[in-house]
Design a protein around this motif. Structure first.
Motif, PDB file in Angstrom:
ATOM      1  N   SER A  25       0.596  -1.633   0.211  1.00 30.99           N
ATOM      2  CA  SER A  25       0.323   0.058   0.296  1.00 30.99           C
ATOM      3  C   SER A  25       1.412   1.182  -0.071  1.00 30.99           C
ATOM      4  N   TRP A  26       2.433   1.553   0.414  1.00 29.44           N
ATOM      5  CA  TRP A  26       3.083   1.601   0.438  1.00 29.44           C
ATOM      6  C   TRP A  26       4.629   1.307  -0.064  1.00 29.44           C
ATOM      7  N   SER A  27       4.747   1.791  -1.036  1.00 31.22           N
ATOM      8  CA  SER A  27       5.849   1.114  -2.265  1.00 31.22           C
ATOM      9  C   SER A  27       7.484   1.063  -0.786  1.00 31.22           C
ATOM     10  N   GLY A  28       7.753   1.824  -0.590  1.00 32.54           N
ATOM     11  CA  GLY A  28       8.760   2.422   0.452  1.00 32.54           C
ATOM     12  C   GLY A  28       9.811   2.928  -0.904  1.00 32.54           C
ATOM     13  N   ILE A  29       9.637   3.575  -1.559  1.00 32.99           N
ATOM     14  CA  ILE A  29      10.155   4.117  -2.881  1.00 32.99           C
ATOM     15  C   ILE A  29       9.519   5.742  -2.982  1.00 32.99           C
ATOM     16  N   GLY A  30      10.816   6.277  -2.704  1.00 32.13           N
ATOM     17  CA  GLY A  30      10.667   7.839  -2.790  1.00 32.13           C
ATOM     18  C   GLY A  30      11.334   8.685  -4.138  1.00 32.13           C
ATOM     19  N   ASN A  31      11.211   8.938  -4.700  1.00 28.71           N
ATOM     20  CA  ASN A  31      11.084  10.091  -6.169  1.00 28.71           C
ATOM     21  C   ASN A  31      11.676  10.973  -5.577  1.00 28.71           C
ATOM     22  N   TYR A  32      13.521  10.586  -5.006  1.00 24.75           N
ATOM     23  CA  TYR A  32      14.047  11.606  -5.485  1.00 24.75           C
ATOM     24  C   TYR A  32      14.304  13.303  -5.991  1.00 24.75           C
ATOM     25  N   GLU A  33      13.902  12.268  -7.869  1.00 23.03           N
ATOM     26  CA  GLU A  33      14.699  13.612  -8.775  1.00 23.03           C
ATOM     27  C   GLU A  33      13.909  14.815  -8.211  1.00 23.03           C
ATOM     28  N   THR A  34      12.353  14.094  -8.651  1.00 26.15           N
ATOM     29  CA  THR A  34      11.318  15.455  -8.123  1.00 26.15           C
ATOM     30  C   THR A  34      10.343  15.957  -7.157  1.00 26.15           C
ATOM     31  N   ALA A  35      11.618  15.541  -5.697  1.00 29.26           N
ATOM     32  CA  ALA A  35      11.353  15.504  -4.776  1.00 29.26           C
ATOM     33  C   ALA A  35      11.116  17.640  -4.566  1.00 29.26           C
ATOM     34  N   THR A  36      10.844  17.855  -3.540  1.00 31.23           N
ATOM     35  CA  THR A  36      11.346  19.340  -2.714  1.00 31.23           C
ATOM     36  C   THR A  36      11.584  19.040  -1.669  1.00 31.23           C
ATOM     37  N   HIS A  37      11.841  20.116  -0.604  1.00 27.70           N
ATOM     38  CA  HIS A  37      12.327  19.685   0.678  1.00 27.70           C
ATOM     39  C   HIS A  37      11.187  20.359   1.469  1.00 27.70           C
ATOM     40  N   THR A  38       9.938  19.529   0.931  1.00 27.48           N
ATOM     41  CA  THR A  38       8.363  19.468   1.814  1.00 27.48           C
ATOM     42  C   THR A  38       7.706  18.648   1.242  1.00 27.48           C
ATOM     43  N   SER A  39       7.875  18.499  -0.379  1.00 31.09           N
ATOM     44  CA  SER A  39       7.341  16.740  -1.161  1.00 31.09           C
ATOM     45  C   SER A  39       7.227  16.231  -0.853  1.00 31.09           C
ATOM     46  N   PHE A  40       7.598  14.783  -1.841  1.00 31.00           N
ATOM     47  CA  PHE A  40       8.027  14.052  -2.508  1.00 31.00           C
ATOM     48  C   PHE A  40       7.104  13.015  -3.566  1.00 31.00           C
ATOM     49  N   ASP A  41       7.009  11.762  -4.368  1.00 29.91           N
ATOM     50  CA  ASP A  41       6.589  10.842  -4.825  1.00 29.91           C
ATOM     51  C   ASP A  41       6.240  10.137  -4.329  1.00 29.91           C
ATOM     52  N   SER A  42       6.080   8.888  -4.346  1.00 32.14           N
ATOM     53  CA  SER A  42       5.943   8.057  -4.265  1.00 32.14           C
ATOM     54  C   SER A  42       4.918   6.593  -4.971  1.00 32.14           C
ATOM     55  N   PRO A  43       5.963   6.272  -5.984  1.00 29.11           N
ATOM     56  CA  PRO A  43       5.130   4.987  -7.164  1.00 29.11           C
ATOM     57  C   PRO A  43       5.085   4.207  -6.622  1.00 29.11           C
ATOM     58  N   GLY A  44       3.656   3.726  -7.538  1.00 29.63           N
ATOM     59  CA  GLY A  44       3.488   2.476  -6.773  1.00 29.63           C
ATOM     60  C   GLY A  44       2.569   2.519  -6.279  1.00 29.63           C
ATOM     61  N   SER A  45       2.423   3.417  -4.645  1.00 26.45           N
ATOM     62  CA  SER A  45       1.757   3.193  -3.410  1.00 26.45           C
ATOM     63  C   SER A  45       0.161   3.391  -3.725  1.00 26.45           C
ATOM     64  N   ASP A  46      -0.486   2.576  -2.789  1.00 23.26           N
ATOM     65  CA  ASP A  46      -1.698   3.209  -2.754  1.00 23.26           C
ATOM     66  C   ASP A  46      -2.384   3.846  -1.706  1.00 23.26           C
ATOM     67  N   LEU A  47      -1.989   5.583  -1.077  1.00 27.81           N
ATOM     68  CA  LEU A  47      -2.318   5.827  -0.068  1.00 27.81           C
ATOM     69  C   LEU A  47      -3.758   5.760   0.928  1.00 27.81           C
ATOM     70  N   SER A  48      -4.440   5.967   0.067  1.00 27.72           N
ATOM     71  CA  SER A  48      -5.922   5.999   0.332  1.00 27.72           C
ATOM     72  C   SER A  48      -5.817   4.581   1.338  1.00 27.72           C
ATOM     73  N   THR A  49      -5.624   3.553   0.732  1.00 27.68           N
ATOM     74  CA  THR A  49      -5.437   2.185   1.701  1.00 27.68           C
ATOM     75  C   THR A  49      -4.691   2.256   2.738  1.00 27.68           C
ATOM     76  N   THR A  50      -4.070   2.804   2.842  1.00 31.22           N
ATOM     77  CA  THR A  50      -2.613   2.989   3.773  1.00 31.22           C
ATOM     78  C   THR A  50      -3.278   3.653   5.052  1.00 31.22           C
ATOM     79  N   ALA A  51      -4.175   4.798   4.575  1.00 27.95           N
ATOM     80  CA  ALA A  51      -4.625   6.041   5.004  1.00 27.95           C
ATOM     81  C   ALA A  51      -5.530   5.572   6.452  1.00 27.95           C
ATOM     82  N   THR A  52      -6.571   4.770   5.531  1.00 29.12           N
ATOM     83  CA  THR A  52      -7.366   3.439   6.031  1.00 29.12           C
ATOM     84  C   THR A  52      -7.356   2.880   6.928  1.00 29.12           C
ATOM     85  N   ILE A  53      -6.213   2.252   7.057  1.00 32.20           N
ATOM     86  CA  ILE A  53      -5.978   0.892   7.350  1.00 32.20           C
ATOM     87  C   ILE A  53      -5.434   1.476   9.285  1.00 32.20           C
TER      88      ILE A  53
END
Length: 319
Positions: A125-153
């Motif tokens: 549900s969360w991939s453990g991988i961050g796209n550091y190439e497009t990341a800023t100091h306040t946010s980052f993408d996590s490709p392959g994640s399903d964060l809605s399911t993560t939040a519910t659990i």
């Protein structure tokens, strides 16, 4: 007419004596069988309880995050949080650094990554991988994640304390060998909120995050220092503590604290959910070498005024 002879008084006495002997032997056997049954049942029950306790401990400790596993002087921290004592940096220590002769460090505390939602689906549900190439100091993408399911659990497991919103954030630890979060200082438990802010500046290297879409995170707090976002991360919603605490019988119970968030300034005594894993423990020892955690747990149970039974379990947890 035939003459029938009767038992003599002596023969009757002999018969009664023999019957008395047989009866006493039989009752002794019955009593012994019953005592053995009670003892074996108690041993089995206590052994099962102890095994269930250590299984829960192993399951949680298997998902501990590197450099968060520490021990504390539990009595001093109880007094500190109750406002009747003080603590300093010598009252918490990495388990691997506990002196062989030391006895003041009685707890195991750690932050566990969110294995529950990680393994909830066929893909994490969360991939453990961050796209550091497009990341800023306040946010980052996590490709392959399903964060809605993560939040519910997370919301269900924490009873609403963590749901990946700004008000109830989870936490991210960027997980990379020799990772530095500020100049040349490495990650350690002093910057993860595991000790009070009055001792060290806490939560400098564990970052509260909220959901931003289904596969991106946004940090929920401002940082005075830049955050180095790496390719790998661990997501957490709870820290955990195992602590032996005195009970009303003059012995100790092993207590598990969970569902508290150090990155939000919480601690296990004041904010954690408390659950007794096993009652009346006589031994709770642990050590860590080269990332391998070993512990021994013994519990006792009184089955009569003259008899106690004991059950011991030893386990090794490999990270």
């Amino acid at each position: 007419m035939k003459k029938h002879s009767a038992f003599t008084l002596l023969e009757v006495i002999f018969v009664l004596v023999i019957l008395g002997i047989v009866a006493s032997i039989g009752s002794s056997i019955i009593i012994q069988v019953y005592e053995n049954y009670i003892t074996q049942k108690a041993v089995y029950t206590l052994s099962t309880k102890t095994e269930l306790a250590v299984t829960q401990m192993v399951n949680r400790l298997s998902h501990r995050i590197q450099k968060t596993t520490i021990s504390k002087d539990h009595a001093k921290y109880l007094a500190f949080y109750n406002g009747t004592g003080t603590v300093d940096t010598n009252d918490s220590i990495y388990i691997a650094d506990i002196p062989q002769t030391g006895s003041k460090y009685t707890t195991i505390e750690w932050i566990g990554y969110d294995n529950d939602s990680y393994d909830a689906n066929a893909s994490p549900s969360w991939s453990g991988i961050g796209n550091y190439e497009t990341a800023t100091h306040t946010s980052f993408d996590s490709p392959g994640s399903d964060l809605s399911t993560t939040a519910t659990i997370m919301n269900n497991l924490s009873n609403g304390k963590v749901d990946l919103t700004n008000a109830h954030p989870a936490a991210v630890l960027f997980y990379q060998q020799d990772n530095y979060y500020q100049t040349s200082k490495e990650y350690d438990y002093s910057c993860m909120g595991l000790i009070p802010n009055s001792i060290e500046k806490a939560t400098e290297c564990i970052f509260p995050v909220q959901q931003n879409g289904n596969h991106a995170f946004t940090l929920t707090t401002d940082r005075t220092t830049k955050i180095i976002i790496t390719e790998r991360y661990k997501l957490a919603w709870s820290a955990y503590t195992l602590a032996p605490e005195p009970n009303t019988e003059g012995q100790f119970d092993l207590v598990l604290y969970s569902n508290y968030q150090p990155w939000n300034g919480e601690n296990y005594i004041q904010n954690g959910s408390r659950k007794i894993l096993v009652k009346n423990i006589s031994v709770f020892k642990f050590s860590e070498r080269a990332g391998v955690l070993q512990f021994k747990l013994c519990a006792t149970e009184k089955i009569s005024n003259k008899m106690n039974i004991s059950s011991c379990k030893e386990k090794v947890v490999i990270r």
